[in-house]
Write a protein that holds these residues in place. Sequence first.
Motif, PDB file in Angstrom:
ATOM      1  N   UNK A   1       1.077  -1.078   0.073  1.00  0.00           N
ATOM      2  CA  UNK A   1       0.123   0.028  -0.057  1.00  0.00           C
ATOM      3  C   UNK A   1       0.957   1.044   0.076  1.00  0.00           C
ATOM      4  N   UNK A   2       0.542   2.065  -0.679  1.00  0.00           N
ATOM      5  CA  UNK A   2       1.288   3.491  -0.509  1.00  0.00           C
ATOM      6  C   UNK A   2       1.436   3.937   0.780  1.00  0.00           C
ATOM      7  N   UNK A   3       2.815   4.555   1.063  1.00  0.00           N
ATOM      8  CA  UNK A   3       3.154   4.893   2.277  1.00  0.00           C
ATOM      9  C   UNK A   3       2.609   6.538   2.483  1.00  0.00           C
TER      10      UNK A   3
ATOM     11  N   UNK B   1      -4.218  15.973  -8.062  1.00  0.00           N
ATOM     12  CA  UNK B   1      -4.042  14.788  -8.129  1.00  0.00           C
ATOM     13  C   UNK B   1      -2.948  14.393  -9.057  1.00  0.00           C
ATOM     14  N   UNK B   2      -2.836  15.224 -10.116  1.00  0.00           N
ATOM     15  CA  UNK B   2      -1.406  14.916 -10.758  1.00  0.00           C
ATOM     16  C   UNK B   2      -0.217  15.312 -10.093  1.00  0.00           C
ATOM     17  N   UNK B   3      -0.320  16.324  -9.221  1.00  0.00           N
ATOM     18  CA  UNK B   3       0.757  16.778  -8.315  1.00  0.00           C
ATOM     19  C   UNK B   3       1.162  15.661  -7.362  1.00  0.00           C
ATOM     20  N   UNK B   4       0.113  15.118  -6.903  1.00  0.00           N
ATOM     21  CA  UNK B   4       0.323  14.021  -5.997  1.00  0.00           C
ATOM     22  C   UNK B   4       0.867  12.884  -6.315  1.00  0.00           C
ATOM     23  N   UNK B   5       0.441  12.341  -7.522  1.00  0.00           N
ATOM     24  CA  UNK B   5       1.088  11.167  -8.158  1.00  0.00           C
ATOM     25  C   UNK B   5       2.663  11.552  -8.458  1.00  0.00           C
ATOM     26  N   UNK B   6       2.788  12.581  -9.074  1.00  0.00           N
ATOM     27  CA  UNK B   6       4.063  13.002  -9.232  1.00  0.00           C
ATOM     28  C   UNK B   6       5.175  13.071  -8.167  1.00  0.00           C
ATOM     29  N   UNK B   7       4.644  13.602  -6.986  1.00  0.00           N
ATOM     30  CA  UNK B   7       5.464  13.540  -5.838  1.00  0.00           C
ATOM     31  C   UNK B   7       5.797  12.196  -5.305  1.00  0.00           C
ATOM     32  N   UNK B   8       4.686  11.305  -5.353  1.00  0.00           N
ATOM     33  CA  UNK B   8       4.929   9.894  -4.898  1.00  0.00           C
ATOM     34  C   UNK B   8       6.099   9.179  -5.921  1.00  0.00           C
TER      35      UNK B   8
ATOM     36  N   UNK C   1      11.779   4.695  -3.753  1.00  0.00           N
ATOM     37  CA  UNK C   1      13.049   4.171  -3.622  1.00  0.00           C
ATOM     38  C   UNK C   1      12.998   2.667  -4.085  1.00  0.00           C
ATOM     39  N   UNK C   2      13.932   2.083  -4.503  1.00  0.00           N
ATOM     40  CA  UNK C   2      15.274   2.691  -4.660  1.00  0.00           C
ATOM     41  C   UNK C   2      15.374   3.542  -5.844  1.00  0.00           C
ATOM     42  N   UNK C   3      16.214   4.686  -5.939  1.00  0.00           N
ATOM     43  CA  UNK C   3      16.413   5.419  -7.194  1.00  0.00           C
ATOM     44  C   UNK C   3      17.194   5.137  -7.845  1.00  0.00           C
ATOM     45  N   UNK C   4      17.659   5.212  -8.983  1.00  0.00           N
ATOM     46  CA  UNK C   4      18.621   5.020 -10.028  1.00  0.00           C
ATOM     47  C   UNK C   4      19.630   6.320  -9.579  1.00  0.00           C
ATOM     48  N   UNK C   5      20.956   5.758  -9.538  1.00  0.00           N
ATOM     49  CA  UNK C   5      22.062   6.778  -9.230  1.00  0.00           C
ATOM     50  C   UNK C   5      22.273   7.910 -10.681  1.00  0.00           C
TER      51      UNK C   5
END
Length: 89
Positions: free
Chosen positions: A5-7, A62-69, A74-78
């Motif tokens: 579930x989304x944190x 809503x689009x801003x929320x999705x983009x922020x999530x 994680x994990x992110x590409x270096x």
Amino acid sequence: MIGNAPRPLGERYLSLAEREEISRGLSAKRPFREIAGKLGREPSTVSREVRNNGGRDGYRAYRAEVAARERARRPKVAKLAEAGNRELR
């Protein structure tokens, strides 16, 4: 495989309710300072949020929320591992 579930992102990050309030403020043509004051946030936070998510005319909560999530995942590409950074690498 079952996904998680989304944190919750934490108090430091804007909530969906705050993003909706920003959206309402923008549609009412209110200045960033007024919107920020109502939210108890810094005007720079509101300004950055709007700039990063479509500007005054294209901001959608809503689009801003999705983009922020997505940005917080994680994990992110270096940075050096990304294909676009060959010269830097």
